[in-house]
Design an enzyme around this catalytic site. Structure first.
Site, PDB file in Angstrom:
ATOM      1  CD  GLU A  79      41.916  32.149  35.663  1.00 25.76           C
ATOM      2  OE1 GLU A  79      41.194  32.477  34.857  1.00 25.76           O
ATOM      3  OE2 GLU A  79      43.125  31.806  35.167  1.00 25.76           O
ATOM      4  CB  CYS A 114      44.283  30.757  27.365  1.00 23.91           C
ATOM      5  SG  CYS A 114      43.151  30.863  28.834  1.00 23.91           S
TER       6      CYS A 114
END
Lengths: 594, 594
Positions: free
Chosen positions: A295, A389
């Site tokens: 990521e 998230c």
């Protein structure tokens, strides 16, 4: 009050306004914020369904059972609570549950507690500090938004436990996922407690020495200190690398510390890093993160549109960082960034309904794309994610959006973002009337003014050539400032012309060679398959560099948008894509060769 | 004998030659194969150091201790043994250890046995079938190369255990990582045992229904059936997707089954898939795999040079698949693919020393690149990997390389790859003299010939325009065939002109727009920083489409290469990059705009 309220002694150029000083009324944002508020109970149900709420209730002794998922799950609940606070919604019994879950010594993490794990022993992956930070932010939000200090008590007890455990004279390990730095500074601002700022500064200065990195050799990105924003001390780094969310959250926290402590070297470092990211590691939409693997940020100029990671949380982190830099410096470029990010990186993360979310914000989805079932653009926005998230992060960010519209100083009011409503600072109350970002005209009417000279500063976006204020030319990429004694009832007219414009990628951005992106005003546009003539496959669209691009208002399309038309091709605002099922889309479009 | 020896009843156009029928002498490959042979003991030491050998010794009762690593580690040892067999090296005591490690019932996996895990209960990740397959291949190699059948006994006992456990009347789970299909067919070919072919056919036909996929919901690529080559039945799939190595190994195994069973539908399916991959999912180097996430194929036309995965094992799988299709069809395009893969996808995976390896074969490394410490091009070739599949795979492939040079039929000899040495089939023995791939001339001298008409078929590569045989024009992308009574001593001269050529990417390959690759003969070229003039940063190089490209022999550079020069830019063969430290490199180079 709002998120990010620097102390009176902080070194800032601009001051945050209380949330009540910025009011939105209609226009582009108000209905979206209403949708966002309506999504709050929807997201709560998803937190229940996914087991997040149950974990805390088990820790509180309100339920029995086995906790589920990663230790950092509590953070999603805290983000939801922050959204509740900014939106003025009802948190129900949750604060009481959280208070009941807290250990007598102040420690709090539902999963670690119920499992009986030793606290703070797997910080690289448990993210107990990160969870604590989200609790602090939620508690500060509740206190500022409604004066409710129930969570603040929990937060300070936990912060005291942290301060007693970690620091130069305590344990030196760091959380693998930054966030607590920003949150400790905010808790310091809210409570005046100097130890919280000291701990934040310690966390900022002791990062970059491997203390946040997974111990032991791991050849994957989990073994790379950059994955934990831990590869270099912040004062030495020239740019950001590794996990994008972690890197930008950390940089935002470092900026908070710099502001509060008057640390000009630290401020210079994070400004340099922001600049490096904006120039070489940011997608045209404002999103950051180029690699799915880890990521992560890519190398300089590595900006693949099809495999852009551009995580929603990373865009939010960039927004938070830019806001702090704007407060610190008062420079228009940071407000330009906030505009870019809001419209083209944060807003695309959520569906027009406000209830479905992107984790990854791709800039290109091919015809027949495939990929993993959650994050991949092949599957569109989703109600929830295994690592959840993003949804509550979008929720809390949109709920606090009015805070980002304007700032104040003793001598004036600065308007950074244009939306209909009203803003007040330094005794100057201004009503704003505009159809921005669809229309270029912003009409400002003074509703109240002090009987002395004050300054009204209006951001002229960097893209806004040939702008005028009351008919006189003003410069883009800067504030135009009017300093005088204002009279109630007087009007100012700001014109920010928005001819559609071609954006050409940098010569070194290999993935975008031969392509253009098209924008109008603050909005980046995209082609999506449903708007194209029958028989035209999206991959075959070419933009004729000589053809005019014309805006066309479509009140019934995608909730009402202005499309752009060039040749046979129709473009929609990027934020609105993927709201009509799954189709091919691209932001960067090949140019027809001459 | 060689790898892949179809049964006498198999439906093939061409027949593999015994390894002894193809001899290499000098030239391009012989010194590389000598290096490869010299690397065999080096890699053995790494297998010892990493604990692979110890795992087997513990299982054999020769050592005590705790096994380490994933269950599929045994496969790396078996690949090493296969390399030993083809290279005629010494396996030492290892076959005895393996035999001793085998359970009385035939089951064999050191990690599962010593840990006391239930066999075959985690096939999606344990890869016990995959390990068995590599053992079968090693055993068949030993038997064919030297007649040593010690391992073959172990292999058949294990295969019998597999056949008794799995199949239409047994357990139906499949291994997450294909390979056993190819290996069972080979074991069938070697032993004549029909149950092994039946089991291979069962494994091929029962894939695509979720039986190989990790059970339970996992939102990452681990939950995607494509990650296990399990998304679609092989007869229905139009292309390959998901994990590249698994997909190509499976396709190669399906091709083996099609050949052995005369299944023309199955053959048509895998040919269609090969074509789809070659047209839309293969890098210019022959490598496959476009995504780091899941080590996977991308969507069609998703071929990023900088984030190319192009795993070494995937190139080897493509080579194995192409070889089987060549045997099945006799079509030159598959031999063209083998050439492309050998020079530009397999060979780049190993250093000039033969001892350091790439796991990921990038097509671009930027100045200042960063990434994970093992697979990333930021770190160059490495002696070993945590998942050590690639090094012994390269080793066994290069050791068996002479097998891929030529084939035979009852009526003739087909030469597919040009290297100095000699080849014999159908009584026709031909000496080959050439400096290929550096030089265009191949001289063939008949050393022995039968007193009857036979056919000598010579592949004319698809890139070789204006080729001639004995001065007469021959067509590229096909075999030129000479059918007559040959006389010992007679000479044929094949000229395969190799002017440097520009390769233009397809219009839909977004990542390569505006760039060209440059090749000469079978070699793809690249720019690497050390060869450029002082002060020229690699990212700033532009290729002038009008400038000539000139070959230049450099006997002392990189072990002796022909470089290409155009303007101030020097290109080296791609396979030779990253042998002079870590530098920027790129295969696809932007063209200067007119």
């Amino acid at each position: 009050m709002s998120p990010v309220v620097p102390s009176s002694t902080a070194t800032v150029a601009l001051r945050t306004l209380p949330m009540s000083a910025s009011r939105l009324a209609g226009g582009f944002w108000a209905p979206r914020l209403a949708n966002n508020r309506a999504a709050i109970p929807v997201v709560y149900e998803r937190l229940v369904e996914a087991g997040h709420i149950r974990n805390l209730r088990i820790a509180a002794g309100e339920e029995s059972g086995v906790v589920e998922g990663a230790a950092f799950r509590d953070s999603d609940v805290y983000k939801w609570l922050e959204a509740v606070a900014w939106a003025g919604a009802d948190a129900g019994a949750l604060p009481r549950t959280i208070a009941a879950a807290q250990r007598p010594d102040g420690y709090l993490n539902s999963v670690i507690q119920v499992r009986g794990d030793e606290p703070y022993t797997q910080l690289w992956m448990s993210h107990e500090h990160y969870c604590a930070g989200h609790l602090f932010q939620a508690a500060v939000a509740a206190a500022r938004a409604s004066g409710d200090t129930e969570l603040l008590g929990v937060a300070t007890r936990l912060a005291d436990h942290l301060a007693a455990t970690f620091g130069p004279h305590g344990r030196t390990e760091l959380d693998g996922h930054p966030l607590v730095e920003m949150a400790l500074v905010e808790l310091h601002r809210q409570t005046g407690e100097p130890r919280y700022l000291d701990l934040a500064r310690h966390f900022v200065d002791s990062r970059g020495y491997g203390r946040a990195t997974k111990p032991g050799f791991d050849p994957s990105h989990y073994g790379d200190p950059a994955h934990y924003a831990d590869a270099e001390p912040v004062r030495e780094a020239g740019t950001l690398s590794g996990h994008a969310v972690r890197a930008v959250y950390f940089a935002a926290g470092a900026t908070d510390v710099a502001i509060e402590t008057g640390d000009t070297d630290l401020l210079a470092a994070v400004r340099r890093q922001f600049d490096a990211v904006a120039r070489r590691k940011q997608h045209v939409t404002g999103g950051v993160g180029a690699r799915w693997d880890g990521e992560a940020f890519g190398d300089d100029h590595e900006l693949p549109p099809d495999r852009a990671y551009a995580e929603s949380c990373a865009a939010i982190g960039m927004l938070q960082w830019a806001w702090r830099l704007l407060l610190a410096t008062g420079e228009a470029r940071y407000a330009d960034q906030i505009e870019l990010l809001l419209y083209n990186a944060v807003l695309p993360a959520v569906s027009l309904t406000g209830t479905e979310f992107f984790y990854v914000n791709t800039l290109q989805r091919r015809t027949g794309a495939r990929g993993d079932v959650q994050r991949s653009p092949a599957h569109g926005r989703r109600p929830w994610f295994n690592c959840a998230c993003c949804p509550p992060n979008v929720l809390r960010t949109l709920a606090s959006l009015p805070a980002y519209l304007a700032t104040g100083t003793a001598g004036g009011l600065q308007i950074h973002q244009y939306a209909p409503g009203s803003v007040t600072a330094a005794g100057l109350a201004v009503d704003v009337d505009t159809a921005y970002p669809w229309d270029e005209r912003v009409v400002l009417t003074v509703r109240a003014a002090p009987p002395r000279e004050v300054e009204l500063a209006l951001r002229v976006p960097e893209w806004a050539d040939r702008s005028t204020l009351d008919g006189k030319p003003v410069t883009g990429g800067a504030y135009t400032r009017v300093r005088r004694v204002f009279r109630p009832g007087e009007r100012l007219v700001l014109e920010l012309p928005m001819p559609p414009r071609r954006i050409v990628p940098g010569e070194r951005v290999d993935a975008l060679r031969g392509c253009v992106a098209i924008a109008r005003g603050p909005l980046v546009y995209a082609v999506e398959q449903p708007d194209q003539p029958p028989g035209v496959t999206l991959e075959d669209i070419r933009i004729d560099p000589a053809a005019p691009i014309k805006p066309e208002r479509r009140p019934h399309l995608l909730g009402g948008v202005t499309v752009l038309r060039t040749g046979d091709t129709t473009l929609i605002p990027y934020f609105a894509w993927a709201n009509r099922g799954l189709h091919a889309m691209r932001v960067w479009i090949p140019e027809a060769s001459e």
